[in-house]
Design a protein around this motif. Structure first.
Motif, PDB file in Angstrom:
ATOM      1  N   ALA A 124      -5.625   6.381  -8.623  1.00 41.18           N
ATOM      2  CA  ALA A 124      -5.715   5.374  -7.528  1.00 41.18           C
ATOM      3  C   ALA A 124      -6.188   4.170  -8.020  1.00 41.18           C
ATOM      4  O   ALA A 124      -7.044   3.877  -9.000  1.00 41.18           O
ATOM      5  CB  ALA A 124      -6.840   6.160  -6.736  1.00 41.18           C
TER       6      ALA A 124
ATOM      7  N   THR B 231      -1.343  -1.293  -3.899  1.00 43.02           N
ATOM      8  CA  THR B 231      -2.186  -0.514  -4.152  1.00 43.02           C
ATOM      9  C   THR B 231      -2.076   1.179  -3.832  1.00 43.02           C
ATOM     10  O   THR B 231      -1.614   1.474  -2.778  1.00 43.02           O
ATOM     11  CB  THR B 231      -3.618  -0.651  -3.198  1.00 43.02           C
TER      12      THR B 231
ATOM     13  N   ASN C  42      -3.106   4.702  -3.158  1.00 42.26           N
ATOM     14  CA  ASN C  42      -4.247   5.565  -2.596  1.00 42.26           C
ATOM     15  C   ASN C  42      -4.042   7.014  -2.715  1.00 42.26           C
ATOM     16  O   ASN C  42      -2.895   7.475  -2.410  1.00 42.26           O
ATOM     17  CB  ASN C  42      -4.518   5.133  -1.104  1.00 42.26           C
TER      18      ASN C  42
ATOM     19  N   THR D 227       0.247   5.438   0.056  1.00 42.78           N
ATOM     20  CA  THR D 227      -0.688   6.573   0.130  1.00 42.78           C
ATOM     21  C   THR D 227       0.087   7.863  -0.373  1.00 42.78           C
ATOM     22  O   THR D 227       1.039   8.227   0.062  1.00 42.78           O
ATOM     23  CB  THR D 227      -1.470   6.676   1.051  1.00 42.78           C
TER      24      THR D 227
ATOM     25  N   ASN E 282       0.937  -1.174   0.010  1.00 45.49           N
ATOM     26  CA  ASN E 282      -0.047  -0.030  -0.149  1.00 45.49           C
ATOM     27  C   ASN E 282       0.890   1.320  -0.046  1.00 45.49           C
ATOM     28  O   ASN E 282       1.663   1.366   0.909  1.00 45.49           O
ATOM     29  CB  ASN E 282      -0.986   0.087   1.170  1.00 45.49           C
TER      30      ASN E 282
END
Length: 289
Positions: free
Chosen positions: A113, A131, A133, A45, A43
């Motif tokens: 995103a 992923t 974000n 961000t 992840n």
């Protein structure tokens, strides 16, 4: 002579042992080919408008290739250092010291995103998914979209930015398209405050407003959307009068006379009551002219 032979045998043994140890380390471990470092993140961000870096740590890659694929449309973005998309915001590079193939996404947009696949060209293919974000900060100028003040009074316009991962590099104010500069400290001031880890407030202060201060005021941070308000400096006008438009409520001509007629209907015939009401309304209109 015997001493020299012994030395040669010793050196041969050392180097042979070193090579053998190296061969054992390379080929008899848990992984005999490429593998993803288990500590690689899944992840990332980042904030709208900034750069994102998606790491993919591949050990013992050998002569295999590393590709980055965008999952939502299965578009191949890069293969090794080559880019296969027209969007030049995407680029892959290798950090050799950490065996990391990193996908860089410049000036991140909200549509970026989603999930990205780091794929190694083994058979079968090996994949690691990350992923991305994207945090979209919120920006607003507190209060109504139209602000009314009396001439000579002070006004404060507060621009509040929330859900921001990093403080904006700058926040500029514009008045009708021209940047507001605080040359005269007695007339105008601009303050910048950090309120909490993800909130920044920029305040524009006009100490003594005059009609020339009326107009559109825009708060424009770096790499973010802007927010605007309209300032109206009043010189004796009433704000309600300025805001009244064509759709404002107004009395219906003759309404009071119609009300009288409707009241008469309670004690006379309906036809007689309506006749009186209409007659009164006509007389009223004629007198008004």
């Amino acid at each position: 002579m015997m001493l020299m032979n012994n030395i040669n045998l010793f050196l041969f043994a050392v180097f042979s042992g070193g090579e053998a140890a190296h061969a054992v380390k390379r080929f008899t471990g848990l992984y005999t080919g490429p593998y993803f470092d288990p500590t690689t993140t899944t992840n990332i961000t980042t904030q709208l408008g900034t750069h994102a870096y998606l790491p993919c740590k591949v050990k013992q890659l050998g002569n295999k290739s590393v590709s980055w694929i965008r999952k939502r449309d299965a578009h191949i973005l890069t293969v090794d250092r080559y880019t296969f998309i027209a969007d030049d915001r995407f680029q892959a590079f290798l950090v050799e010291s950490t065996d990391t193939w990193t996908l860089q996404v410049k000036y991140v947009q909200a549509r970026d995103a989603g999930q990205y696949e780091c794929q190694v060209s083994t058979e079968p293919k090996m994949s690691h998914f990350i992923t991305l974000n994207v945090v979209v900060p919120k920006i607003e100028i507190l209060g109504e979209s139209d602000i009314f003040v009396k001439m000579g009074s002070a006004v404060q316009l507060k621009c509040v930015i929330t859900q921001s991962l990093e403080e904006p590099a700058y926040i500029f104010w514009y008045h009708d398209g021209e940047r507001v500069l605080k040359y005269d400290k007695n007339a105008i001031d601009i303050k910048l405050d950090q309120e909490g880890p993800d909130t920044t407030v920029s305040t524009l202060i006009i100490f003594h407003t005059n009609p020339e201060d009326s107009g559109n005021y825009t708060c424009s941070p770096s790499n973010l959307d802007s927010a605007s308000v309209l300032l109206h400096v009043l010189n004796g006008e009433h704000p309600a009068a300025m805001q009244r438009g064509k759709n404002s409520a107004s009395p219906i001509p003759g309404w009071s006379h119609l009300s009288i007629g409707l009241g008469l209907a309670a004690c006379t015939s309906p036809r007689f009551a309506v006749t009186i009401a209409l007659t009164l309304a006509i007389i009223s209109e004629v007198l008004a002219c």
